[in-house]
Structure formats: structure tokens, C-alpha cells
Enzyme design. Structure first.
Site, short mmCIF file in Angstrom:
data_model
loop_
_atom_site.label_atom_id
_atom_site.label_comp_id
_atom_site.label_asym_id
_atom_site.label_seq_id
_atom_site.Cartn_x
_atom_site.Cartn_y
_atom_site.Cartn_z
N ARG A 80 -80.29 -54.43 12.46
CA ARG A 80 -78.91 -54.01 12.73
C ARG A 80 -78.65 -54.08 14.23
O ARG A 80 -79.55 -53.86 15.05
CB ARG A 80 -78.67 -52.58 12.22
CG ARG A 80 -78.51 -52.51 10.72
CD ARG A 80 -78.19 -51.12 10.24
NE ARG A 80 -79.31 -50.23 10.41
CZ ARG A 80 -79.49 -49.39 11.43
NH1 ARG A 80 -78.58 -49.30 12.38
NH2 ARG A 80 -80.55 -48.63 11.52
N TYR A 208 -78.03 -60.49 8.63
CA TYR A 208 -79.00 -59.41 8.34
C TYR A 208 -78.37 -58.31 7.49
O TYR A 208 -77.22 -57.90 7.71
CB TYR A 208 -79.55 -58.81 9.65
CG TYR A 208 -80.40 -57.59 9.35
CD1 TYR A 208 -81.67 -57.75 8.83
CD2 TYR A 208 -79.88 -56.30 9.49
CE1 TYR A 208 -82.43 -56.64 8.47
CE2 TYR A 208 -80.63 -55.19 9.13
CZ TYR A 208 -81.91 -55.37 8.63
OH TYR A 208 -82.64 -54.27 8.25
N LYS A 217 -74.37 -50.23 4.56
CA LYS A 217 -74.09 -49.32 5.67
C LYS A 217 -72.60 -49.29 6.02
O LYS A 217 -72.05 -48.24 6.33
CB LYS A 217 -74.90 -49.73 6.90
CG LYS A 217 -76.39 -49.81 6.67
CD LYS A 217 -76.98 -48.51 6.24
CE LYS A 217 -78.50 -48.58 6.22
NZ LYS A 217 -79.09 -47.32 5.78
N HIS A 237 -76.72 -40.55 4.64
CA HIS A 237 -77.87 -41.45 4.72
C HIS A 237 -79.08 -40.72 4.13
O HIS A 237 -79.98 -40.30 4.84
CB HIS A 237 -78.10 -41.79 6.20
CG HIS A 237 -79.07 -42.90 6.44
ND1 HIS A 237 -79.76 -43.04 7.62
CD2 HIS A 237 -79.47 -43.94 5.67
CE1 HIS A 237 -80.54 -44.11 7.57
NE2 HIS A 237 -80.38 -44.67 6.39
N SER A 259 -83.69 -44.48 9.81
CA SER A 259 -84.18 -45.73 9.25
C SER A 259 -85.69 -45.88 9.48
O SER A 259 -86.19 -45.53 10.55
CB SER A 259 -83.48 -46.91 9.93
OG SER A 259 -82.10 -46.69 9.89
N CYS A 261 -88.25 -44.34 8.28
CA CYS A 261 -89.05 -43.11 8.39
C CYS A 261 -89.59 -42.70 7.02
O CYS A 261 -89.94 -41.53 6.81
CB CYS A 261 -88.22 -41.97 8.96
SG CYS A 261 -88.01 -42.09 10.74
N ASP A 286 -81.67 -44.48 -0.19
CA ASP A 286 -81.09 -44.67 1.15
C ASP A 286 -79.75 -43.94 1.35
O ASP A 286 -79.49 -43.48 2.45
CB ASP A 286 -80.90 -46.17 1.42
CG ASP A 286 -80.63 -46.50 2.87
OD1 ASP A 286 -81.27 -45.90 3.75
OD2 ASP A 286 -79.77 -47.36 3.14
N ARG A 375 -88.08 -57.26 4.83
CA ARG A 375 -87.48 -56.44 3.78
C ARG A 375 -87.71 -57.00 2.39
O ARG A 375 -87.91 -58.21 2.22
CB ARG A 375 -85.95 -56.37 4.00
CG ARG A 375 -85.55 -55.68 5.31
CD ARG A 375 -85.63 -54.20 5.18
NE ARG A 375 -85.31 -53.50 6.41
CZ ARG A 375 -84.73 -52.30 6.42
NH1 ARG A 375 -84.38 -51.70 5.31
NH2 ARG A 375 -84.50 -51.69 7.57
C1 OXD Z 1 -81.50 -48.82 7.64
C2 OXD Z 1 -81.66 -49.44 6.30
O1 OXD Z 1 -81.54 -49.52 8.66
O2 OXD Z 1 -81.65 -48.69 5.32
O3 OXD Z 1 -81.32 -47.59 7.68
O4 OXD Z 1 -81.78 -50.67 6.21
MN MN Z 2 -81.11 -46.65 5.80
#
Ligand code: OXD
Ligand code: MN
Length: 590
Positions: A80, A208, A217, A237, A259, A261, A286, A375
Site C-alpha cells: 500500500r 497491488y 481497504k 480493521h 497490518s 501483526c 481483516d 500474498r
Molecule cells: C493490510 C492488509 O495491509 O490487510 O492491512 O492487506
Molecule cells: Mn489489513
């Protein structure tokens, strides 16, 4: 994805509002053709095969990874881009200091210039989608227009895309407009613009996930957080997980972590063998949309239909469910491959990478074989722990909300907020080390309130006020907790094993929710004592556990001062209740 039904009204005629908007986007971007997505399995397979033929996707080893494909993104387009992401509200104050802001007129003119003729020679894909179960009153719809077939494929996995979504739009009108083009993938001509007042997203120059899969998002967090404020709910989130205790009681917990974590891992947690009888069900990994229900509880849906998860580190020990789940029907982005064409990433204990994520012969000196933010995209129904209630139109009732960050020190393993208002302060004060999910330096501690710093579509001060208001309407509000799985000792070693053992902490929270567990008061909130956690079978010495549950008043006084400076940067819009809670904490720290 449903099976194709013959003789239906063409999608392009189902909703006048959508058709008119698609027509104006077509006139602006001038694609060679327009393709409306029905959202069927056949369409998905056909599109995938075409991309393999065109060399855009690599088919992976069919014996070990049936129906799996690899996509290699442009090396400059792997995460991002928060510095190029804007909230374009009429008033700059409405976007707040937490967002980059651009005047909507200026942003529109800039984007018009970029989009003008940008799809020449390409196909324009029109993807109607629904965030949340099609039949849920809590769901909301959108339409994404894109010139990337990779984005179209991802959207078909990540959302309920196609005819049913468009029928819902045609039935009740409202939808979020998302226009996307990969442009020339030039990092200098890359912008992700949000116009919350018009429920519109315009994204240019990146393919991306977080920049280009506009349902995720951009819609489900930035635009939805704005919609949620005006409609009285919360777009967060957060993962949503159901935990069934050995006594057969199920509670749902929603957890906000920044993100990369471990949200996906926690959502699919495998209970340790030493805690028999627990079952874990994933609702979402998410994003959570949380609505106050008529019974005074908070009810949650996962607006997504798939997972766009971080691959490195996924293995049978860390997350067996995810590992099993991504062995078929999965779209990998930016992983490495082995000599026999299997995907490979750091953290796998078998296989040898021969080609790195950029398609070059793998040379360890050039860095990791798989990109740290590589990913997987996979349908949620492929998850062995997918909750039978994940598709429930009413959502699931939430017993506890959990905030957390990645912190080497300061934050203990777990603590409970004194009440909702204190919980909002705890959420607003979340800080975490940055990760590879966003472009920029990794490992720097920054404030990431409610893990929403990159995702809140309006001024955080107004957002916290909204949180306080939602809480005041809940007769049976969830308890609020804070966790830190990432605390380290003086040698930099993680103190807590994490993964499945996190269930021990969640179990204490659930016992707190049912009034069955004790806690000790501290300046920052309520903490379990060593004996309050179920440590059967845990190989951790008591010293480590004590360190994990310790609160250092000197460090915390400094933390409180930092939080105050941060909150005060929101000026007069900041709800005074948060400062009052902070003073309360400071007093209790002594
Ligand atoms: C983030 C994702 O960046 O979920 O939070 O991809
Ligand atoms: Mn996320």
C-alpha cells in the site's frame, strides 16, 4: 460464485445508475471493450486460463497445488502507498490530521487527466460486488471498474461479485463507485483518492491489493467508516473469531491489529494440545462491520468473502489451517518458486527456491526469495475453520473487542479497560512497529489508533467521538482489552510463544466476560495475575510470565505523556472525555 444461468437480463441493463456511470467511465478511459462480470465459476476459470496463455499468470505444480497460480507484480508495486492515498472532503478538517487531504475539485481534475484515454487497447472489467452476505441488511454494495484482469480475479474471490450484487443494487439503489486503472504502473503517477461525500474511489497507477481491490481497504474501511458514522455503526480493521469453550459456550471476539501483526493467524488459531476441548471458528480475518443490535449488543459481519493474507511465515506449525487452505484454488502474488514449480516462501521448512519473486534466478545475496509482503488470495469457504455463522445475515454477537500492537516493551501481554470510555482511549492510543504491508521504513513505532491509521476515512477526533456515542447506545457493550504478543526480553527474544498459545489469553478474556475470572487493578487497567492464566502445558518460566504481565510505572508515565501530545494534535475536535480518561490513568499510575 454461482453457476451461470441462461437467458437472464444482460448485466448492462440491470441498473440504470450503474450503466450510466459505466458509460461515462468508458467515454473517459476509452477501452477496447467492456466486460461485465457475472461472478460465475466458469467465468473465473476462463479468465484464469486466458491470463496463463497471455503469460500474466503462472500455473503452479498441479499435483501439489491444484488450481493455484502465481502473479508477479511490477517490483515497484508491492504494498500500500499511504503517502499517495488521499481523502478528498470539501473541508480539510473533516479528513483530519490523520489523512492526506486534497481539495475534491483539484483531485478530480488530476484524476481526469490521468484516466483520460488510459484504457486504450485494454479491456474494461465491470465488477458489481456486495460487501457482506447478499441477504444481510448490514451489507453494502459497490461497483469496481478496472482494466486489470488480475484485480477482477481477486475481486471475484474477495467479495460476493457479479449478478446477485447487481440485482441488490438495482433493488435498492445505493452503491460505492470505484474506478481503477493500472495506468503505466509509474510510481510517480500513482494516486488512491477517496471522495467519501460522494461515495466514490479513484485509484490509478497500482495493481497491488490494498490500492487496487477497491472493495477492501478503500470501500470496506475508508468509505465505509464514513458511511458507518452517518448510519450509527462502526467499520473496523478487525478479525472476527468464534471461540467454543470445552463447556460448549461460544463467544465471538473482534480484534484490531495493524497490518501484518497476525490477524489471519489469530482468526484461524489452532488450540494447543494442552488445552483440549476448545474449538475455533473464523468469521473474518481483516475487516469487521459492527452494528448495535436491538438487544443492546454489538453484532458483526465480515464484509469480505476471501482472504488476502501475508504468505511468509505460513507453515503447519504457525497456522495449519491457512497452510492447508492455500494448497488449492489459490492465487499467489510475489512468492518464489521451486524447480518443480511449487510456490515457496520464507518460513517453509521444505523445498528450495530456484526463482525469486521477481522471476530471477534466486540468489540469497539479493534478499528474500519471496517478497516479505507476498500474498495469497483464497476464498473464505476453503478455510477448514470457517464459521457456520459467517454467512448469517444477522452477523454474530461480539463479547469482547481487542486492540493490539507490535511493541517490544511497555505494553503488557494483556489488560482490560476499566469501561467503554477507557476502552476507546486504549484503542486510540494503540502504537505499533511498522511492517512491510505499506511502503516505507519497517520497524518504526507509530501511533495506529484502533489499527485504523491508514484506513479511517475521516478525522480521528470525530471517529473517537463516534466510538463514544456507539458505546453509549449499547446496553450490553462488549468488554475492551489490549494485547501485545510481541514483547521482548533484554536480548531481543520474544517473551510469549504466540500463535495457538494466544488462546490462553483469549480464554481469560472470555472468563472475564462471564464474570468467572479474577484480575488485578493497575494504573493502566485490569491485568490477570500469573495464576489467572491457564498455563497447563506451556513451557514458559514464571519469570517470563511475570515480565509479560508487568507494568513499569516510569515507562507508562512517559507513554501517557506521548499519548497526550498525540491526542492534543487533534485540537479542539478531540473529545475531552479521552483526556479525562488519560488523566485518570496518570493519577492511578501514581
Ligand atoms: C493490510 C492488509 O495491509 O490487510 O492491512 O492487506
Ligand atoms: Mn489489513
Amino acid at each position: 460464485m454461482a453457476t451461470a444461468a441462461p437467458l437472464l437480463i444482460p448485466l448492462s441493463q440491470l441498473s440504470r445508475a450503474v450503466t450510466d456511470w459505466v458509460e461515462s467511465a468508458r467515454a473517459l478511459t476509452q477501452p477496447a471493450g467492456v466486460r461485465w462480470c457475472e461472478g460465475t465459476e466458469e467465468e473465473f476459470r476462463e479468465l484464469t486460463s486466458r491470463l496463463v496463455r497471455d503469460g500474466e499468470l503462472v500455473k503452479l505444480n498441479a499435483e501439489h497445488f491444484p488450481d493455484c497460480h502465481l502473479y508477479r507484480s511490477n517490483p515497484s508495486d508491492v504494498a500500500r502507498v499511504e503517502h499517495l492515498t488521499y481523502i478528498c472532503t470539501a473541508s480539510r478538517q473533516d479528513a483530519g490530521p490523520n489523512n492526506n487531504w486534497m481539495d475534491p475539485k483539484e483531485a478530480r481534475a488530476k484524476m481526469r487527466g490521468l484516466f483520460s484515454g488510459c484504457m486504450r487497447g485494454r479491456t474494461m472489467y465491470v465488477i458489481p460486488y456486495c460487501m457482506g452476505p447478499i441477504d444481510s441488511p448490514l451489507s453494502r454494495c459497490g461497483v469496481e471498474i478496472t482494466d486489470s484482469a488480475y484485480v477482477a480475479l481477486n475481486m471475484m474471490v474477495m467479495t460476493r461479485a457479479g449478478r446477485a450484487a447487481l440485482e441488490r443494487i438495482a433493488g435498492n439503489g445505493g452503491f460505492v463507485r470505484g474506478l481503477h486503472s493500472i495506468g503505466e504502473l509509474d510510481p510517480n503517477r500513482r494516486f488512491i483518492m477517496h471522495f467519501p461525500e460522494e461515495l466514490t474511489i479513484e485509484s490509478f497507477g497500482s495493481g497491488y491489493g490494498g490500492n487496487a481491490l477497491l472493495g477492501k481497504k478503500c470501500h470496506a474501511l475508508r468509505i465505509a467508516s464514513w458511511q458507518a458514522r452517518s448510519e450509527g455503526w462502526l467499520a473496523e480493521h478487525m478479525l472476527i473469531v468464534g471461540l467454543q469453550s470445552p463447556k460448549g459456550e461460544t463467544h465471538y471476539v473482534a480484534c484490531a491489529f495493524p497490518s501484518a501483526c497476525g490477524k489471519t493467524n489469530l482468526a484461524m488459531l489452532i488450540p494447543p494440545a494442552s488445552l483440549p476441548g476448545w474449538k475455533v471458528f473464523t468469521v473474518g480475518d481483516d475487516i469487521a462491520w459492527l452494528h448495535p443490535g436491538p438487544d443492546g449488543r454489538l453484532w458483526a459481519i465480515n464484509p469480505e468473502a476471501g482472504y488476502f493474507g501475508v504468505v511468509p511465515g505460513t507453515n503447519p506449525e504457525t497456522n495449519r489451517n491457512a497452510y492447508e487452505m492455500i494448497r488449492r484454488d489459490t492465487l499467489f502474488t510475489n512468492v518464489a518458486v521451486t524447480a518443480d514449480n511449487q510456490p515457496w516462501w520464507e518460513g517453509l521448512s521444505h523445498g528450495t527456491p530456484v526463482t525469486d519473486w521477481q522471476g530471477r534466478p534466486y540468489e540469497p545475496a539479493k534478499g528474500p526469495a519471496a517478497h516479505p509482503n507476498s500474498r495469497f488470495t483464497v476464498a473464505a469457504r476453503r478455510n477448514p475453520s470457517y464459521s457456520p455463522h459467517a454467512e448469517d445475515p444477522r452477523g454474530v454477537p461480539i463479547s469482547a473487542l481487542v486492540f493490539g500492537g507490535r511493541r517490544r516493551e511497555v505494553a503488557p501481554l494483556v489488560y482490560e479497560a476499566r469501561n467503554w470510555q477507557h476502552g476507546v482511549l486504549v484503542g486510540a492510543s494503540v502504537a505499533s512497529e511498522t511492517t512491510a504491508a505499506a511502503v516505507g521504513q519497517v520497524g518504526v513505532v507509530r501511533r495506529d489508533p484502533m489499527a485504523m491509521q491508514p484506513f479511517c476515512g475521516y478525522n480521528f477526533a470525530d471517529y473517537w467521538r463516534h466510538w463514544l456515542e456507539v458505546g453509549s447506545k449499547l446496553a450490553r457493550a462488549p468488554k475492551i482489552f489490549h494485547v501485545n504478543w510481541f514483547r521482548r526480553d533484554a536480548h531481543g527474544k520474544f517473551l510469549w510463544p504466540g500463535f495457538g498459545d494466544n488462546l490462553r489469553v483469549l480464554a481469560w478474556m472470555l472468563d472475564r466476560c462471564s464474570g468467572r475470572a479474577d484480575a488485578a487493578a493497575s494504573g493502566i487497567g485490569l491485568l490477570p495475575r500469573v495464576q489467572d492464566l491457564d498455563t497447563r502445558g506451556l513451557s514458559l518460566d514464571e519469570g517470563a510470565l511475570r515480565a509479560l504481565l508487568s507494568v513499569d510505572p516510569a515507562l507508562w508515565r512517559k507513554e501517557v505523556a506521548d499519548i497526550r501530545t498525540y491526542l492534543q494534535s487533534y485540537g479542539s475536535r478531540l473529545p475531552q472525555a479521552l483526556l479525562a480518561e488519560l488523566e485518570n490513568t496518570e493519577r492511578q499510575l501514581g
